[in-house]
Scaffold this active site. Sequence first.
Site, PDB file in Angstrom:
ATOM      1  N   GLU A   1       0.850  -1.194   0.000  1.00  0.00           N
ATOM      2  CA  GLU A   1       0.000   0.000   0.000  1.00  0.00           C
ATOM      3  C   GLU A   1       0.886   1.245   0.000  1.00  0.00           C
ATOM      4  OE1 GLU A   1      -2.434   1.544  -0.730  1.00  0.00           O
ATOM      5  OE2 GLU A   1      -4.021   1.410   0.767  1.00  0.00           O
ATOM      6  N   ASP A   2       0.504   2.241  -0.744  1.00  0.00           N
ATOM      7  CA  ASP A   2       1.306   3.473  -0.769  1.00  0.00           C
ATOM      8  C   ASP A   2       1.133   4.275   0.517  1.00  0.00           C
ATOM      9  OD1 ASP A   2      -1.325   3.812  -1.590  1.00  0.00           O
ATOM     10  OD2 ASP A   2      -0.906   5.590  -2.773  1.00  0.00           O
TER      11      ASP A   2
ATOM     12  N   ARG B   1       1.179  11.440 -10.305  1.00  0.00           N
ATOM     13  CA  ARG B   1       1.665  10.093  -9.980  1.00  0.00           C
ATOM     14  C   ARG B   1       3.076   9.871 -10.523  1.00  0.00           C
ATOM     15  NH1 ARG B   1      -2.785   7.113  -8.020  1.00  0.00           N
ATOM     16  NH2 ARG B   1      -4.772   7.554  -9.010  1.00  0.00           N
TER      17      ARG B   1
ATOM     18  N   ASP C   1      -4.162   5.995   5.610  1.00  0.00           N
ATOM     19  CA  ASP C   1      -4.701   7.275   6.051  1.00  0.00           C
ATOM     20  C   ASP C   1      -5.749   6.968   7.136  1.00  0.00           C
ATOM     21  OD1 ASP C   1      -5.509   9.887   6.205  1.00  0.00           O
ATOM     22  OD2 ASP C   1      -5.851  10.161   4.078  1.00  0.00           O
TER      23      ASP C   1
ATOM     24  N   PHE D   1      -1.508  16.505   2.603  1.00  0.00           N
ATOM     25  CA  PHE D   1      -1.847  15.716   1.422  1.00  0.00           C
ATOM     26  C   PHE D   1      -0.606  15.542   0.571  1.00  0.00           C
ATOM     27  CE2 PHE D   1      -3.825  14.316  -2.412  1.00  0.00           C
ATOM     28  CZ  PHE D   1      -4.900  13.576  -1.942  1.00  0.00           C
TER      29      PHE D   1
HETATM   30  C1  PRP Z   1      -5.641   6.157  -1.504  1.00  0.00           C
HETATM   31  C2  PRP Z   1      -4.347   5.469  -1.134  1.00  0.00           C
HETATM   32  C3  PRP Z   1      -4.787   4.360  -0.243  1.00  0.00           C
HETATM   33  C4  PRP Z   1      -6.029   4.912   0.428  1.00  0.00           C
HETATM   34  C5  PRP Z   1      -5.701   5.290   1.832  1.00  0.00           C
HETATM   35  O1  PRP Z   1      -6.183   5.457  -2.569  1.00  0.00           O
HETATM   36  O2  PRP Z   1      -3.692   4.979  -2.273  1.00  0.00           O
HETATM   37  O3  PRP Z   1      -5.142   3.216  -0.961  1.00  0.00           O
HETATM   38  O4  PRP Z   1      -6.436   6.047  -0.340  1.00  0.00           O
HETATM   39  O5  PRP Z   1      -6.789   5.895   2.462  1.00  0.00           O
HETATM   40  P1  PRP Z   1      -7.563   5.305   3.726  1.00  0.00           P
HETATM   41  O6  PRP Z   1      -6.538   4.739   4.679  1.00  0.00           O
HETATM   42  O7  PRP Z   1      -8.225   6.546   4.269  1.00  0.00           O
HETATM   43  O8  PRP Z   1      -8.538   4.306   3.268  1.00  0.00           O
HETATM   44  P2  PRP Z   1      -7.265   6.079  -3.576  1.00  0.00           P
HETATM   45  O9  PRP Z   1      -8.614   5.580  -3.193  1.00  0.00           O
HETATM   46  O10 PRP Z   1      -7.049   7.555  -3.675  1.00  0.00           O
HETATM   47  O11 PRP Z   1      -6.940   5.386  -4.954  1.00  0.00           O
HETATM   48  P3  PRP Z   1      -5.604   5.346  -5.835  1.00  0.00           P
HETATM   49  O12 PRP Z   1      -4.652   4.421  -5.098  1.00  0.00           O
HETATM   50  O13 PRP Z   1      -6.069   4.793  -7.124  1.00  0.00           O
HETATM   51  O14 PRP Z   1      -5.071   6.745  -5.952  1.00  0.00           O
END
Ligand code: PRP
Length: 171
Positions: free
Chosen positions: A94-95, A160, A98, A147
């Site tokens: 996971e990147d 990205r 949050d 952010f």
């Molecule tokens: C972002 C990020 C994580 C998630 C974290 O994904 O890449 O997967 O939100 O947030 P959380 O802990 O509050 O759930 P996003 O839905 O923006 O999709 P993406 O990876 O395609 O940018």
Amino acid sequence: MLKKLFSRDEIDSAVKRLASQIEDDYGDEKIVFICLLKGSFIFTSDLIRQIRNPSRVDFLRVSSYGYGTSSKGEVTITKDIEDGIEGENVIIVEDIIDSGLTLTRVRNMLQDRKPKSLRICALLDKKARRKINIEGDYVGFTLEDGFVVGYGIDFDEMYRNLADIFVVVEE
Ligand code: PRP
């Protein structure tokens, strides 16, 4: 305006440290890496190239955010992994963690498929924003609120492609 938070060299060091921890923990065992699209695609590709274990990689697409910087609190699976994980050592890549909603949903769904082990490797951990108690087993950086973009992470689908990680600062 974007302000640099982690340089590509710092990211590279963090990725190598995480890879080394994973190699130490898994010995010669096979690992299935599950990349959460889209944000983790660059992190996953860098991480798995530092790991010598026999490995598979699969991709899961979940969507938890609309446009903008705040979570809608909904997590929808829009693309499932393609192969089974029963009896496998699985690491979710996971990147950013949050609120923790995305990972909690994903972890529960994958746990139901009876992997031998299931761990989380996250490049960034924004602990202050957590709504659900979930922790990464391998974490690159912890950061305060803010952010971030770059290295796979977007703002309205942009940025990205940036090689470093930046924080978005209001002008
Ligand atoms: C972002 C990020 C994580 C998630 C974290 O994904 O890449 O997967 O939100 O947030 P959380 O802990 O509050 O759930 P996003 O839905 O923006 O999709 P993406 O990876 O395609 O940018």
